[in-house]
Design an enzyme around this catalytic site. Structure first.
Site, mmCIF file in Angstrom:
data_model
loop_
_atom_site.group_PDB
_atom_site.id
_atom_site.type_symbol
_atom_site.label_atom_id
_atom_site.label_comp_id
_atom_site.label_asym_id
_atom_site.label_seq_id
_atom_site.Cartn_x
_atom_site.Cartn_y
_atom_site.Cartn_z
ATOM 1 N N ASP A 96 0.802 -1.222 0.000
ATOM 2 C CA ASP A 96 0.000 0.000 0.000
ATOM 3 C C ASP A 96 0.832 1.269 0.000
ATOM 4 O O ASP A 96 0.384 2.325 0.444
ATOM 5 C CB ASP A 96 -0.900 -0.019 1.244
ATOM 6 C CG ASP A 96 -0.102 -0.347 2.500
ATOM 7 O OD1 ASP A 96 1.124 -0.121 2.502
ATOM 8 O OD2 ASP A 96 -0.704 -0.839 3.474
ATOM 9 N N GLU A 118 -0.344 -9.040 -1.100
ATOM 10 C CA GLU A 118 -0.916 -8.511 0.150
ATOM 11 C C GLU A 118 -2.157 -7.664 -0.160
ATOM 12 O O GLU A 118 -2.263 -6.483 0.206
ATOM 13 C CB GLU A 118 0.113 -7.687 0.944
ATOM 14 C CG GLU A 118 -0.263 -7.468 2.403
ATOM 15 C CD GLU A 118 0.751 -6.604 3.147
ATOM 16 O OE1 GLU A 118 0.761 -5.378 2.976
ATOM 17 O OE2 GLU A 118 1.551 -7.181 3.905
ATOM 18 N N GLU A 132 -2.271 4.855 3.277
ATOM 19 C CA GLU A 132 -2.192 3.468 2.803
ATOM 20 C C GLU A 132 -3.551 2.839 2.499
ATOM 21 O O GLU A 132 -3.679 2.028 1.587
ATOM 22 C CB GLU A 132 -1.420 2.616 3.817
ATOM 23 C CG GLU A 132 0.083 2.901 3.859
ATOM 24 C CD GLU A 132 0.462 4.161 4.632
ATOM 25 O OE1 GLU A 132 -0.421 4.757 5.296
ATOM 26 O OE2 GLU A 132 1.638 4.564 4.575
ATOM 27 N N HIS A 213 6.647 4.987 13.178
ATOM 28 C CA HIS A 213 6.902 5.807 11.982
ATOM 29 C C HIS A 213 5.656 6.289 11.254
ATOM 30 O O HIS A 213 5.752 7.025 10.277
ATOM 31 C CB HIS A 213 7.762 5.026 10.984
ATOM 32 C CG HIS A 213 6.993 3.931 10.286
ATOM 33 N ND1 HIS A 213 6.336 4.140 9.090
ATOM 34 C CD2 HIS A 213 6.766 2.654 10.615
ATOM 35 C CE1 HIS A 213 5.753 3.013 8.715
ATOM 36 N NE2 HIS A 213 5.992 2.093 9.620
ATOM 37 N N ARG A 215 2.467 8.102 9.681
ATOM 38 C CA ARG A 215 2.088 9.508 9.488
ATOM 39 C C ARG A 215 0.983 9.943 10.451
ATOM 40 O O ARG A 215 0.983 11.080 10.927
ATOM 41 C CB ARG A 215 1.604 9.728 8.051
ATOM 42 C CG ARG A 215 2.735 10.026 7.106
ATOM 43 C CD ARG A 215 2.328 9.951 5.649
ATOM 44 N NE ARG A 215 3.495 9.615 4.850
ATOM 45 C CZ ARG A 215 4.300 10.507 4.282
ATOM 46 N NH1 ARG A 215 4.034 11.778 4.362
ATOM 47 N NH2 ARG A 215 5.361 10.120 3.613
ATOM 48 N N HIS A 245 13.296 5.127 12.877
ATOM 49 C CA HIS A 245 12.992 5.339 11.461
ATOM 50 C C HIS A 245 13.614 6.671 11.028
ATOM 51 O O HIS A 245 13.546 7.658 11.770
ATOM 52 C CB HIS A 245 11.469 5.376 11.277
ATOM 53 C CG HIS A 245 11.010 5.233 9.858
ATOM 54 N ND1 HIS A 245 11.097 6.267 8.957
ATOM 55 C CD2 HIS A 245 10.471 4.185 9.185
ATOM 56 C CE1 HIS A 245 10.613 5.858 7.786
ATOM 57 N NE2 HIS A 245 10.227 4.592 7.903
HETATM 58 C C1 UD1 Z 1 6.587 4.685 3.659
HETATM 59 C C2 UD1 Z 1 5.193 4.191 3.265
HETATM 60 C C3 UD1 Z 1 4.544 3.468 4.435
HETATM 61 C C4 UD1 Z 1 5.457 2.407 5.008
HETATM 62 C C5 UD1 Z 1 6.811 2.994 5.318
HETATM 63 C C6 UD1 Z 1 7.743 1.892 5.756
HETATM 64 C C7 UD1 Z 1 4.020 5.586 1.632
HETATM 65 C C8 UD1 Z 1 3.049 6.672 1.423
HETATM 66 N N1 UD1 Z 1 4.318 5.294 2.917
HETATM 67 O O1 UD1 Z 1 6.435 5.662 4.675
HETATM 68 O O2 UD1 Z 1 3.347 2.859 4.002
HETATM 69 O O3 UD1 Z 1 4.873 1.910 6.187
HETATM 70 O O4 UD1 Z 1 7.352 3.612 4.139
HETATM 71 O O5 UD1 Z 1 8.833 2.384 6.430
HETATM 72 O O6 UD1 Z 1 4.497 5.003 0.691
HETATM 73 N N2 UD1 Z 1 13.999 8.193 4.749
HETATM 74 C C9 UD1 Z 1 15.387 8.159 4.699
HETATM 75 N N3 UD1 Z 1 15.980 6.985 4.312
HETATM 76 C C10 UD1 Z 1 15.289 5.877 3.998
HETATM 77 C C11 UD1 Z 1 13.893 5.934 4.080
HETATM 78 C C12 UD1 Z 1 13.264 7.107 4.444
HETATM 79 O O7 UD1 Z 1 16.059 9.126 4.975
HETATM 80 O O8 UD1 Z 1 15.903 4.855 3.653
HETATM 81 C C13 UD1 Z 1 13.340 9.467 5.152
HETATM 82 C C14 UD1 Z 1 13.405 10.535 4.043
HETATM 83 O O9 UD1 Z 1 13.533 11.785 4.643
HETATM 84 C C15 UD1 Z 1 12.035 10.372 3.376
HETATM 85 C C16 UD1 Z 1 11.185 10.102 4.589
HETATM 86 O O10 UD1 Z 1 11.969 9.227 5.421
HETATM 87 O O11 UD1 Z 1 11.656 11.507 2.656
HETATM 88 C C17 UD1 Z 1 9.822 9.535 4.351
HETATM 89 O O12 UD1 Z 1 9.836 8.428 3.472
HETATM 90 P P1 UD1 Z 1 8.460 7.990 2.749
HETATM 91 O O13 UD1 Z 1 8.716 6.773 1.954
HETATM 92 O O14 UD1 Z 1 7.844 9.158 2.061
HETATM 93 O O15 UD1 Z 1 7.501 7.718 3.934
HETATM 94 P P2 UD1 Z 1 7.562 6.658 5.079
HETATM 95 O O16 UD1 Z 1 7.079 7.366 6.289
HETATM 96 O O17 UD1 Z 1 8.884 5.979 5.116
HETATM 97 N N1 UDP Z 2 12.560 -3.839 10.171
HETATM 98 C C1 UDP Z 2 13.923 -3.971 9.878
HETATM 99 N N2 UDP Z 2 14.814 -3.198 10.575
HETATM 100 C C2 UDP Z 2 14.426 -2.323 11.527
HETATM 101 C C3 UDP Z 2 13.033 -2.170 11.805
HETATM 102 C C4 UDP Z 2 12.125 -2.946 11.094
HETATM 103 O O1 UDP Z 2 14.304 -4.766 9.030
HETATM 104 O O2 UDP Z 2 15.272 -1.670 12.125
HETATM 105 C C5 UDP Z 2 11.594 -4.638 9.396
HETATM 106 C C6 UDP Z 2 10.555 -5.379 10.191
HETATM 107 O O3 UDP Z 2 11.037 -6.649 10.570
HETATM 108 C C7 UDP Z 2 9.386 -5.463 9.223
HETATM 109 C C8 UDP Z 2 9.542 -4.235 8.363
HETATM 110 O O4 UDP Z 2 10.850 -3.733 8.608
HETATM 111 O O5 UDP Z 2 9.499 -6.576 8.362
HETATM 112 C C9 UDP Z 2 8.499 -3.227 8.720
HETATM 113 O O6 UDP Z 2 8.791 -2.022 8.090
HETATM 114 P P1 UDP Z 2 8.142 -0.667 8.552
HETATM 115 O O7 UDP Z 2 7.740 -0.759 9.985
HETATM 116 O O8 UDP Z 2 9.084 0.399 8.141
HETATM 117 O O9 UDP Z 2 6.880 -0.550 7.592
HETATM 118 P P2 UDP Z 2 5.379 -1.116 7.670
HETATM 119 O O10 UDP Z 2 5.435 -2.587 7.861
HETATM 120 O O11 UDP Z 2 4.689 -0.388 8.780
HETATM 121 O O12 UDP Z 2 4.818 -0.730 6.348
#
Ligand code: UD1
Ligand code: UDP
Length: 371
Positions: A96, A118, A132, A213, A215, A245
């Site tokens: 999602d 999923e 999502e 993490h 939103r 995160h």
């Molecule tokens: C995204 C997904 C969410 C998922 C989450 C998993 C969307 C809308 N949301 O949210 O469904 O649960 O990923 O973690 O797709 N960033 C870094 N390095 C990284 C990753 C993220 O610096 O490797 C920071 C950046 O500033 C980036 C911000 O996190 O802009 C947000 O990343 P984004 O993918 O937009 O949203 P998530 O909150 O990670």
């Molecule tokens: N995870 C990881 N390292 C971490 C924290 C989480 O590999 O430090 C894994 C966790 O086991 C799970 C996935 O990341 O499989 C979940 O990701 P996240 O919570 O970012 O996203 P969501 O599942 O909420 O979309």
């Protein structure tokens, strides 16, 4: 036309949940293109490296603190360009995220059929989880193959009039990934001893694993959560391990409020194998993550879900998870109950995973290749 499957992924959870599918597809005699949008950067790369997957295409779209509108616009342009060039016969998306939703939309514009891994998770509230819930509904309206992890997810799809022959109950691929990661940890003495220092530092205190993490929790929610953790930490008999995160909306608050506490181990996002080890040694889990809710029951770890609602109610029904929202009193109250009341703990600490049996990717690849 010969099959050519393009697998699209952008974030850490997509990589975790798709690597078992990619590995299986690659073992078959079929053309596979892996396209990483890199909506996440370091967190995505960690998983791809561990799974030994080198993307064929990397769009490198992540920018710091990206907004949904900018991210989505960029994804649509870039994914569209890749589809026009690679011309796959099918696109596989997972979950999602923005990558999954825009990937499905771009595929539709290019008239390429979409498989959704999923499928069928629903909270019933378009603002929780945000965005999502709407993302997966959009993917659902485009996809012609729906891989539902559980019978409940399949029922949700039926109630939205998805034809029966398009729904496949497969289990969640996260359980496949978890089993593969556990095996890697057990086979590697370095990985198995990764947390010896943390164990030593915290002695026989009970470890609470925390991730946050979402939103919906930004702002007041995260502040409540931090305050609750500070109250929990007033107890001498617990320690908290928190992989933070990198989203600045959560990272900065945890860093400024908790980094210097002697019973907190604040760490960067961990390798999947290391996170799985942390899960296995924790006493309980406080999380707003989707994936972590699905993994904890394999280890029999109670999960307090820091959300108002969940699209993964199977854990609640099995009695291994409880919703506490971002509510200070509930987080503290339920954590103390699990720490102090052996019966309550035992009732939730049952090792049974309602989300999958470890064979989801096998079932998915079978359908992908023989549909
Ligand atoms: C995204 C997904 C969410 C998922 C989450 C998993 C969307 C809308 N949301 O949210 O469904 O649960 O990923 O973690 O797709 N960033 C870094 N390095 C990284 C990753 C993220 O610096 O490797 C920071 C950046 O500033 C980036 C911000 O996190 O802009 C947000 O990343 P984004 O993918 O937009 O949203 P998530 O909150 O990670
Ligand atoms: N995870 C990881 N390292 C971490 C924290 C989480 O590999 O430090 C894994 C966790 O086991 C799970 C996935 O990341 O499989 C979940 O990701 P996240 O919570 O970012 O996203 P969501 O599942 O909420 O979309």
């Amino acid at each position: 036309m010969k099959d050519h499957i393009l697998v699209l992924l952008g974030t850490r959870p997509e990589a975790i949940k798709l690597f078992p599918v990619i590995q299986r597809l690659k073992a078959e005699n079929v053309a596979v293109t892996v396209c990483a949008t890199a909506q996440h950067r370091e967190m995505l790369d960690q998983v791809l490296k561990l799974a030994q997957i080198a993307p064929d295409v990397d769009l490198n779209v992540m920018t710091p603190n990206q907004t949904l509108d900018h991210l989505s616009a960029r994804l649509l342009n870039e994914i569209g360009e890749v589809l026009g060039r690679v011309k796959p016969t099918r696109v596989v998306v997972q979950g999602d995220t923005a990558t999954a939703m825009i990937g499905a939309l771009a595929s539709y514009y290019h008239r390429i059929p979409v498989s959704h891994v999923e499928a069928g998770l629903r909270s019933g509230d378009i603002y929780a989880p945000f965005p999502e819930e709407v993302n997966r509904k959009i993917v659902c309206s485009i996809a012609d193959q729906h891989f539902a992890p559980t019978p409940r997810a399949a029922s949700a799809l039926r109630s939205e009039n998805v034809p029966e022959e398009r729904i496949h109950v497969t289990g969640n691929t996260v359980v496949d990934a978890l089993i593969l990661a556990k095996a890697m940890v057990e086979a590697d003495p370095c990985m198995s001893s990764r947390w010896d220092g943390v164990r030593e530092q915290h002695g026989n205190r009970r470890l609470i694993l925390v991730t946050c993490h979402r939103r919906e929790n930004f702002g007041g929610g995260v502040l409540n959560i931090v305050k609750a953790l500070e109250t929990i930490l007033a107890r001498e008999d617990v320690a908290i391990v928190l992989p933070v995160h990198p989203n600045p909306n959560v990272r900065d608050i945890f860093a400024s409020r908790l980094a210097h506490h002697p019973r907190v181990t604040l760490i960067s996002p961990q390798e999947y194998t290391d996170f799985v080890s942390l899960l296995s040694m924790s006493y309980l889990v406080l999380t707003d993550s989707g994936g972590v809710q699905e993994e904890a029951p394999t280890f029999g770890k109670p999960v307090l879900v820091m959300r108002e609602t969940t699209e993964r109610p199977e854990g609640l029904e099995a009695g291994t998870a409880l919703l506490v929202g971002a509510d200070y009193n509930k987080i503290v109250g339920e954590t103390f109950r699990l720490l102090d009341d052996e019966q309550s703990y035992a009732a939730m600490a049952r090792s049974h995973n309602p989300f999958g049996d470890g064979h989801a990717s096998e079932r998915i690849v079978k359908v992908l290749l023989h549909a």
